[in-house]
Design a protein around this motif. Structure first.
Motif, PDB file in Angstrom:
ATOM      1  N   SER A  96       6.293   1.087  -6.832  1.00  0.00           N
ATOM      2  CA  SER A  96       5.551   2.259  -7.273  1.00  0.00           C
ATOM      3  C   SER A  96       6.167   2.939  -8.563  1.00  0.00           C
ATOM      4  CB  SER A  96       5.154   2.853  -6.243  1.00  0.00           C
ATOM      5  OG  SER A  96       6.340   3.610  -5.634  1.00  0.00           O
ATOM      6  N   VAL A 132       3.804   3.778 -11.417  1.00  0.00           N
ATOM      7  CA  VAL A 132       2.743   4.831 -11.257  1.00  0.00           C
ATOM      8  C   VAL A 132       3.452   6.247 -11.126  1.00  0.00           C
ATOM      9  CG1 VAL A 132       1.267   5.682  -9.340  1.00  0.00           C
ATOM     10  CG2 VAL A 132       1.321   3.065 -10.002  1.00  0.00           C
ATOM     11  N   ARG A 133       4.424   6.234 -10.456  1.00  0.00           N
ATOM     12  CA  ARG A 133       5.083   7.629 -10.271  1.00  0.00           C
ATOM     13  C   ARG A 133       5.744   8.259 -11.605  1.00  0.00           C
ATOM     14  NH1 ARG A 133       6.568   8.502  -4.898  1.00  0.00           N
ATOM     15  NH2 ARG A 133       6.143   6.770  -3.654  1.00  0.00           N
ATOM     16  N   TYR A 187       0.116   6.569  -3.933  1.00  0.00           N
ATOM     17  CA  TYR A 187       0.767   5.796  -5.151  1.00  0.00           C
ATOM     18  C   TYR A 187       0.872   4.279  -4.559  1.00  0.00           C
ATOM     19  CZ  TYR A 187       2.472  10.206  -6.736  1.00  0.00           C
ATOM     20  OH  TYR A 187       2.334  11.581  -7.416  1.00  0.00           O
ATOM     21  N   THR A 232      -0.797   1.196  -6.982  1.00  0.00           N
ATOM     22  CA  THR A 232       0.420   0.269  -7.384  1.00  0.00           C
ATOM     23  C   THR A 232      -0.554  -1.032  -6.983  1.00  0.00           C
ATOM     24  OG1 THR A 232       2.271   1.584  -6.994  1.00  0.00           O
ATOM     25  CG2 THR A 232       2.372  -0.882  -7.014  1.00  0.00           C
TER      26      THR A 232
END
Length: 254
Positions: A131, A134-135, A187, A191
């Motif tokens: 992830s 995304v973060r 998240y 992902t």
């Protein structure tokens, strides 16, 4: 930011592609924002992917700052080029500094390129991804842009000899619709959505690819299309064996 190195490198690469008749198909490049930060997330099938994935942003007049392992920056030849193009070194033992550098680039309006699979996919399908991308997009308040690259594995990939001067190789670079994750989202689910988008783009590129492997060349075709590349399960085992061998070598001081 001074751009003395990156534009000439792109110009040289395009000249080489033309000389070798490497036909690059770009699709969906209108999804690349003309201004502002973004995280471009590509699949990983070859050692040349950053060159071709970066072309996704070329029609928009953008440059992509790729996150790449620190060892490339330590190279006598590659290092000066990578630093000159303002790519971002990733030290797996000091990941926080790499993340901070990428976030700084995003907040200054740069496009940051990420190979979320971390290593080349031997199966030529999209491996599980973490992830982190995304973060990063959430922290930078920028979109995530899925990208699929197909074709460069024929020139240089893991476990195969380099064939950099191979002629007439089609390459596909497909860009998908951006995702806009925000703080508070799941998240892990975002992902999974990102991986699904990348997989759909890659399968489209593979199924529409104009070449088919010649006898003895089926290694570059995924198993689900009848090629002799490892299945995802077989590829995972090979990756684990390679990781264990590296760990043992470090332990022995080799």
């Amino acid at each position: 930011m001074s751009e003395i190195v990156y534009p000439p490198v792109i110009k040289t690469a395009l000249g080489v592609f033309k000389a070798l008749n490497i036909r690059v198909r770009l699709e969906g490049t209108d999804q690349i924002p003309r201004t502002g930060g973004a995280v471009l997330v590509s699949n990983h099938v070859s050692y040349l992917d950053f060159i071709f994935a970066g072309l996704a942003a070329y029609p928009a007049g953008r440059l992509v700052r790729f996150m790449a392992k620190k060892e490339i920056f330590d190279s006598r030849v590659g290092g000066p080029l990578m630093r000159g193009m303002h790519h971002i070194p990733v030290d797996r033992e000091a990941g926080a500094s790499s993340y901070a550098a990428a976030l700084k680039a995003l907040k200054s309006g740069e496009i940051v390129g990420v190979f979320a699979e971390a290593t080349i996919s031997r199966s030529f399908t999209v491996k599980d991804i973490k992830s982190g991308a995304v973060r990063m997009a959430v922290a930078g308040k920028v979109p995530l842009i899925p990208v699929a690259v197909w074709g460069p594995q024929r020139m240089w990939t893991k476990g195969r000899k380099r064939r950099l001067l191979q002629r007439n190789v089609p390459v596909a670079v497909l860009v998908g619709e951006p995702l806009y994750p925000k703080r508070g989202d799941d998240y892990d689910q975002v992902t999974r959505d990102l991986r699904a988008a990348m997989s759909a783009l890659l399968e489209k590129a593979q199924r529409e690819y104009p070449d088919v492997p010649r006898p003895g060349e089926t290694w570059w075709q995924p198993a689900y299309l009848g090629g002799s590349a490892p299945t995802p399960g077989e590829a995972e085992k090979l990756d684990l064996q390679e990781a264990e061998a590296r760990k043992a070598a470090r332990g022995s001081g080799a």
